[in-house]
Design a protein around this motif. Sequence first.
Motif, short mmCIF file in Angstrom:
data_model
loop_
_atom_site.label_atom_id
_atom_site.label_comp_id
_atom_site.label_asym_id
_atom_site.label_seq_id
_atom_site.Cartn_x
_atom_site.Cartn_y
_atom_site.Cartn_z
N VAL A 148 80.68 41.43 65.10
CA VAL A 148 80.22 40.69 63.59
C VAL A 148 79.11 41.61 62.96
O VAL A 148 78.01 41.61 63.62
N THR A 149 79.52 42.31 62.08
CA THR A 149 78.32 42.85 61.20
C THR A 149 77.58 42.02 60.25
O THR A 149 78.17 41.04 59.93
N GLY A 150 76.33 42.24 60.29
CA GLY A 150 75.35 41.37 59.67
C GLY A 150 75.23 40.01 59.95
O GLY A 150 75.04 38.93 59.45
N LEU B 198 88.53 41.99 59.25
CA LEU B 198 88.07 41.05 58.15
C LEU B 198 86.89 41.26 57.04
O LEU B 198 85.82 41.54 57.67
N HIS B 199 87.39 41.45 56.14
CA HIS B 199 86.33 42.04 55.04
C HIS B 199 85.87 40.78 54.13
O HIS B 199 86.80 40.44 53.34
N VAL B 200 84.73 40.22 54.38
CA VAL B 200 84.12 39.13 53.60
C VAL B 200 83.31 39.54 52.59
O VAL B 200 82.39 40.38 52.40
N THR C 174 88.49 43.85 69.47
CA THR C 174 89.58 43.51 68.95
C THR C 174 89.49 43.32 67.50
O THR C 174 90.67 43.33 66.61
N THR C 175 88.44 42.70 66.86
CA THR C 175 88.16 42.09 65.71
C THR C 175 86.95 42.42 65.12
O THR C 175 85.89 42.40 65.80
N ILE C 176 86.92 43.07 64.16
CA ILE C 176 85.71 43.36 63.08
C ILE C 176 85.57 42.10 62.09
O ILE C 176 86.61 42.03 61.31
N ALA C 177 84.51 41.33 62.11
CA ALA C 177 84.12 40.46 61.13
C ALA C 177 83.10 41.01 60.14
O ALA C 177 82.04 40.90 60.60
N HIS C 178 83.37 41.42 59.30
CA HIS C 178 82.48 42.46 58.41
C HIS C 178 81.45 41.50 57.36
O HIS C 178 82.21 41.30 56.16
N THR D 203 80.87 49.80 54.57
CA THR D 203 82.15 49.50 54.84
C THR D 203 83.06 50.70 54.94
O THR D 203 84.05 50.57 55.89
N PHE D 204 82.87 52.00 54.12
CA PHE D 204 83.88 53.05 54.57
C PHE D 204 83.71 53.51 55.84
O PHE D 204 84.35 53.78 56.73
N THR D 205 82.34 53.40 56.61
CA THR D 205 82.10 53.94 57.63
C THR D 205 82.77 53.16 58.91
O THR D 205 83.47 53.45 59.86
N LEU D 206 82.63 51.85 58.67
CA LEU D 206 83.32 50.96 59.51
C LEU D 206 84.74 50.89 59.52
O LEU D 206 85.35 50.94 60.62
#
Length: 357
Positions: free
Chosen positions: A7-9, A130-132, A78-82, A107-110
Amino acid sequence: MSKHLLVTGGAGFIGSNFVNYWYENHPQDKIIVLDALTYAGNRQNLINLENNPNFSFIHGDICDRQLVDNLLEKEKITTIAHFAAESHVDRSILTPSAFIQTNVIGTFTLLESFRHYWQKKNQPPEYRFLHVSTDEVYGSLDINDPPFTENTPYAPNSPYSASKAGSDHLARAYYHTYKLPTIITNCSNNYGAYHFPEKLIPLMCINILLGKPLPVYGDGQNIRDWLYVQDHCSALDVVLNKGKSGETYNIGGNNEVKNIDLVQLICQIMDEIAPNLPIKPSNELITYVKDRAGHDHRYAIDSSKLQKELGWKPKATVESGLRKTLQWYVDNPQWWQSLLSADYQKYYQQVYTTINS
């Protein structure tokens, strides 16, 4: 099958609410929070999870490719929640470069890191990015326009919304080019606990408690659709578990309110729930200030796709969500008092220029 989420941020407003929500509803999953702890990030938002064996916190920048690569491998993500983003329109007007760096380059880096990792793992179909994002990418509505849908053309009007539009386009492109399993969500204005005091609702609440002016931009007629953050979290839960890769889902609260009406409602509730206010009735503190540059008139979200396809709907009304939110700020002064630093006061004075003083 349990998830391993990055979970980023996750120490920010929506991110920390999501992390706390996820643990309450999916305690078997592992969560790794990556947060740069800029001014709006706060480890105290996650204090209840610090000793949980399924939780870990990494202080770092999403633009650090090596760090992200190592985290994905080490934690078997398994999951990125950005969620990580610079998100305040006023700050984007003053210093737009930080918004391009975090929101676009970050976001590009991720996406690049997750793409190589996913391909190395033979493209597991259950992986998700997941891009929020925000409804502000769609621009502004006139009073009689229909709400934004997932097919509304992008027309961002601030450096913030332009940077989020750019990140949305990248997430979409990585699905269509590489088949990377991305999902984009565009939400309306969130409110709830752990919201940094520069944003409208916590700003009004805290200023009422301190007996300070309540700055309202322009004539106060700008309209926003308000989404209680717990409803947002439940929508993201549904999207991650039932949503389709490559899709975009709008998330709204079905609560359109003029700014001035919202401030009046905040005053009314605060007069009821807050003891010993310095000035009462608190609506005497309302002060109209110079309008924000490029201020969008109206946002409204049509979330019928999410409701029809995935079975989600918001639960909170503006009043019910506000009462919970304002009560939280009244009950937790130790959380927000530490945020009212000299830097914050300087920023506050820079943004709000009073017209009718």
